[in-house]
Write a protein that holds these residues in place. Structure first.
Motif, PDB file in Angstrom:
ATOM      1  N   ALA A   1     -51.076 -30.229  57.057  1.00 56.81           N
ATOM      2  CA  ALA A   1     -52.257 -29.493  57.516  1.00 56.81           C
ATOM      3  C   ALA A   1     -53.504 -29.965  56.778  1.00 56.81           C
ATOM      4  CB  ALA A   1     -52.057 -27.993  57.307  1.00 56.81           C
ATOM      5  N   ALA A   2     -53.385 -30.204  55.475  1.00 54.88           N
ATOM      6  CA  ALA A   2     -54.531 -30.669  54.689  1.00 54.88           C
ATOM      7  C   ALA A   2     -54.958 -32.066  55.117  1.00 54.88           C
ATOM      8  CB  ALA A   2     -54.177 -30.657  53.203  1.00 54.88           C
ATOM      9  N   THR A   3     -53.984 -32.933  55.362  1.00 51.16           N
ATOM     10  CA  THR A   3     -54.292 -34.296  55.798  1.00 51.16           C
ATOM     11  C   THR A   3     -54.959 -34.291  57.172  1.00 51.16           C
ATOM     12  OG1 THR A   3     -52.422 -35.175  54.531  1.00 51.16           O
ATOM     13  CG2 THR A   3     -53.311 -36.557  56.274  1.00 51.16           C
ATOM     14  N   ARG A   4     -54.427 -33.499  58.095  1.00 48.68           N
ATOM     15  CA  ARG A   4     -55.019 -33.412  59.432  1.00 48.68           C
ATOM     16  C   ARG A   4     -56.444 -32.883  59.365  1.00 48.68           C
ATOM     17  NH1 ARG A   4     -50.012 -31.093  60.845  1.00 48.68           N
ATOM     18  NH2 ARG A   4     -51.017 -29.040  60.880  1.00 48.68           N
TER      19      ARG A   4
ATOM     20  N   LEU B   1     -58.680 -33.050  56.892  1.00 42.61           N
ATOM     21  CA  LEU B   1     -59.628 -34.030  56.375  1.00 42.61           C
ATOM     22  C   LEU B   1     -59.848 -35.163  57.369  1.00 42.61           C
ATOM     23  CD1 LEU B   1     -61.455 -35.053  54.150  1.00 42.61           C
ATOM     24  CD2 LEU B   1     -59.466 -36.182  53.121  1.00 42.61           C
ATOM     25  N   ASP B   2     -58.780 -35.669  57.967  1.00 40.03           N
ATOM     26  CA  ASP B   2     -58.923 -36.771  58.936  1.00 40.03           C
ATOM     27  C   ASP B   2     -59.816 -36.352  60.100  1.00 40.03           C
ATOM     28  OD1 ASP B   2     -57.278 -38.310  57.367  1.00 40.03           O
ATOM     29  OD2 ASP B   2     -55.504 -38.088  58.644  1.00 40.03           O
ATOM     30  N   ARG B   3     -59.597 -35.139  60.596  1.00 38.17           N
ATOM     31  CA  ARG B   3     -60.400 -34.667  61.726  1.00 38.17           C
ATOM     32  C   ARG B   3     -61.859 -34.511  61.326  1.00 38.17           C
ATOM     33  NH1 ARG B   3     -59.466 -28.999  65.124  1.00 38.17           N
ATOM     34  NH2 ARG B   3     -61.065 -29.390  66.714  1.00 38.17           N
ATOM     35  N   LEU B   4     -62.097 -33.973  60.134  1.00 34.79           N
ATOM     36  CA  LEU B   4     -63.469 -33.753  59.683  1.00 34.79           C
ATOM     37  C   LEU B   4     -64.191 -35.074  59.450  1.00 34.79           C
ATOM     38  CD1 LEU B   4     -65.435 -31.500  59.052  1.00 34.79           C
ATOM     39  CD2 LEU B   4     -64.599 -31.496  56.694  1.00 34.79           C
ATOM     40  N   LEU B   5     -63.529 -36.024  58.800  1.00 35.66           N
ATOM     41  CA  LEU B   5     -64.149 -37.330  58.557  1.00 35.66           C
ATOM     42  C   LEU B   5     -64.459 -38.041  59.869  1.00 35.66           C
ATOM     43  CD1 LEU B   5     -62.100 -38.690  55.499  1.00 35.66           C
ATOM     44  CD2 LEU B   5     -64.463 -37.856  55.503  1.00 35.66           C
ATOM     45  N   ALA B   6     -63.535 -37.955  60.821  1.00 35.84           N
ATOM     46  CA  ALA B   6     -63.758 -38.604  62.115  1.00 35.84           C
ATOM     47  C   ALA B   6     -64.936 -37.964  62.854  1.00 35.84           C
ATOM     48  CB  ALA B   6     -62.496 -38.514  62.972  1.00 35.84           C
ATOM     49  N   SER B   7     -65.040 -36.647  62.758  1.00 38.36           N
ATOM     50  CA  SER B   7     -66.142 -35.964  63.447  1.00 38.36           C
ATOM     51  C   SER B   7     -67.483 -36.310  62.820  1.00 38.36           C
ATOM     52  CB  SER B   7     -65.916 -34.449  63.438  1.00 38.36           C
ATOM     53  OG  SER B   7     -66.102 -33.900  62.138  1.00 38.36           O
ATOM     54  N   VAL B   8     -67.524 -36.378  61.494  1.00 39.82           N
ATOM     55  CA  VAL B   8     -68.773 -36.739  60.816  1.00 39.82           C
ATOM     56  C   VAL B   8     -69.151 -38.180  61.130  1.00 39.82           C
ATOM     57  CG1 VAL B   8     -69.832 -37.091  58.545  1.00 39.82           C
ATOM     58  CG2 VAL B   8     -68.481 -35.039  58.976  1.00 39.82           C
ATOM     59  N   GLU B   9     -68.152 -39.064  61.170  1.00 38.93           N
ATOM     60  CA  GLU B   9     -68.404 -40.461  61.494  1.00 38.93           C
ATOM     61  C   GLU B   9     -68.967 -40.607  62.908  1.00 38.93           C
ATOM     62  OE1 GLU B   9     -68.583 -44.602  61.209  1.00 38.93           O
ATOM     63  OE2 GLU B   9     -68.288 -43.091  59.638  1.00 38.93           O
ATOM     64  N   SER B  10     -68.548 -39.742  63.806  1.00 41.37           N
ATOM     65  CA  SER B  10     -69.040 -39.802  65.187  1.00 41.37           C
ATOM     66  C   SER B  10     -70.510 -39.424  65.284  1.00 41.37           C
ATOM     67  CB  SER B  10     -68.217 -38.867  66.085  1.00 41.37           C
ATOM     68  OG  SER B  10     -68.604 -37.508  65.890  1.00 41.37           O
TER      69      SER B  10
ATOM     70  N   ASP C   1     -66.470 -28.397  66.389  1.00 41.29           N
ATOM     71  CA  ASP C   1     -65.066 -28.114  66.696  1.00 41.29           C
ATOM     72  C   ASP C   1     -64.211 -28.209  65.423  1.00 41.29           C
ATOM     73  OD1 ASP C   1     -65.519 -27.645  69.352  1.00 41.29           O
ATOM     74  OD2 ASP C   1     -64.939 -29.658  70.013  1.00 41.29           O
ATOM     75  N   ALA C   2     -64.472 -29.229  64.603  1.00 42.61           N
ATOM     76  CA  ALA C   2     -63.697 -29.409  63.372  1.00 42.61           C
ATOM     77  C   ALA C   2     -63.974 -28.297  62.382  1.00 42.61           C
ATOM     78  CB  ALA C   2     -64.018 -30.767  62.751  1.00 42.61           C
TER      79      ALA C   2
ATOM     80  N   ILE D   1     -52.615 -24.957  52.808  1.00 40.02           N
ATOM     81  CA  ILE D   1     -53.348 -25.983  52.066  1.00 40.02           C
ATOM     82  C   ILE D   1     -53.435 -25.634  50.591  1.00 40.02           C
ATOM     83  CG2 ILE D   1     -55.593 -27.136  51.813  1.00 40.02           C
ATOM     84  CD1 ILE D   1     -55.969 -26.888  54.802  1.00 40.02           C
ATOM     85  N   HIS D   2     -53.449 -24.335  50.288  1.00 44.85           N
ATOM     86  CA  HIS D   2     -53.531 -23.861  48.902  1.00 44.85           C
ATOM     87  C   HIS D   2     -52.370 -22.882  48.648  1.00 44.85           C
ATOM     88  CE1 HIS D   2     -57.729 -24.529  50.389  1.00 44.85           C
ATOM     89  NE2 HIS D   2     -57.723 -25.340  49.347  1.00 44.85           N
ATOM     90  N   PRO D   3     -51.164 -23.399  48.467  1.00 44.32           N
ATOM     91  CA  PRO D   3     -49.996 -22.521  48.318  1.00 44.32           C
ATOM     92  C   PRO D   3     -50.123 -21.576  47.125  1.00 44.32           C
ATOM     93  CG  PRO D   3     -49.337 -24.816  48.621  1.00 44.32           C
ATOM     94  CD  PRO D   3     -50.804 -24.822  48.378  1.00 44.32           C
ATOM     95  N   ALA D   4     -49.724 -20.327  47.334  1.00 45.66           N
ATOM     96  CA  ALA D   4     -49.757 -19.351  46.244  1.00 45.66           C
ATOM     97  C   ALA D   4     -48.887 -19.800  45.072  1.00 45.66           C
ATOM     98  CB  ALA D   4     -49.302 -17.986  46.756  1.00 45.66           C
ATOM     99  N   SER D   5     -47.850 -20.581  45.378  1.00 49.18           N
ATOM    100  CA  SER D   5     -46.959 -21.053  44.307  1.00 49.18           C
ATOM    101  C   SER D   5     -47.704 -21.922  43.302  1.00 49.18           C
ATOM    102  CB  SER D   5     -45.783 -21.836  44.907  1.00 49.18           C
ATOM    103  OG  SER D   5     -46.250 -22.943  45.668  1.00 49.18           O
TER     104      SER D   5
END
Length: 248
Positions: A115-118, A120-129, A137-138, A205-209
């Motif tokens: 989930a964390a990887t997806r 960041l990838d989506r956000l970086l791609a949207s900013v690059e666009s 949307d991101a 993304i931020h597990p309580a553990s």
């Protein structure tokens, strides 16, 4: 490094944001903290420089240390990635801060959830666009469902889209988790100040553990909230808990 200093007097507290975050995201956490407060943008964020990568958490710890040393900060708060950078700094110099707050700490072992990887990838791609609709949307996907389609949600979305279109995000941010944030977690036991760790349930993304693990290593006070999106759902309690700890 882009910085903003507010307040007056002592002590000085430095606030370190999370991945793809900014100063506006950390300011609410310090709104009731006494003394001066320095908010800054890590490399690759906002108007801060983006030196050639790849980067690691040693680099982010250097950013944090530089801002803290220049300001004379004796206290620090880190959010997610900022909390990991703060942990890295503490493994190198465990006596650097008298008090620290780790809010939604990110894993330190170099492994990230899908989930964390997806995200960041989506956000970086949207900013690059450069396209406002794609960025919106991101960003909207990060908002809790109850906040979307509300005046508060629209205001946040508009501000974030404007900021990301204007300042962008460095692609090098994707290289950060190629190695553990700290070389040896047991080094955190050397911290002799006071620490507060704030986590929550239901956040993949931020597990309580991880919050529990860090609290044990640091001998910290620990608070686990019962659901994610704490800044939206428990803002007043979060602000009061942080200020009570840092102002005591």
């Amino acid at each position: 490094m882009e910085q903003l200093i507010t307040g007056a007097g002592d002590p000085m507290t430095v606030f370190a944001h999370g991945l793809a975050g900014d100063i506006t995201g950390t300011r609410p956490l310090g709104s009731a903290v006494a003394g001066r407060r320095v908010f800054f943008q890590f490399r690759g964020h906002g108007r801060s420089d983006a030196p050639a990568g790849p980067w690691d958490f040693g680099d982010l710890a250097s950013d944090l240390r530089g801002v803290a040393d220049l300001a004379g900060a004796t206290r620090a708060l880190g959010v997610s990635m900022g909390a990991a950078a703060l942990c890295r700094l503490l493994t190198d110099t465990p006596d650097r801060f008298e008090r620290v707050v780790l809010y939604l700490p990110a894993p330190l072992d170099g492994h990230r959830s899908e989930a964390a990887t997806r995200r960041l990838d989506r956000l970086l791609a949207s900013v690059e666009s450069g396209e406002a609709a794609m960025i919106a949307d991101a960003v909207e996907a990060e908002l809790p469902a109850a906040v979307r389609n509300t005046p508060a949600g629209w205001s946040y979305l508009r501000q974030r889209v404007d900021q990301l279109q204007r300042d962008g995000l460095a692609a090098e941010l994707g290289s950060l988790w190629s190695a553990p944030a700290v070389p040896d977690e047991s080094l955190l036991k050397g911290f002799r100040g006071r620490a507060l760790v704030l986590g929550c349930l239901g956040d993949e993304i931020h597990p309580a553990s991880w919050a529990e693990r860090l609290a044990d290593l640091l001998g910290a006070e620990l608070e686990i909230y019962d659901r994610p999106a704490v800044l939206w759902t428990h803002r007043n309690d979060l602000r009061d808990r942080i200020s009570t700890f840092l102002n005591d």
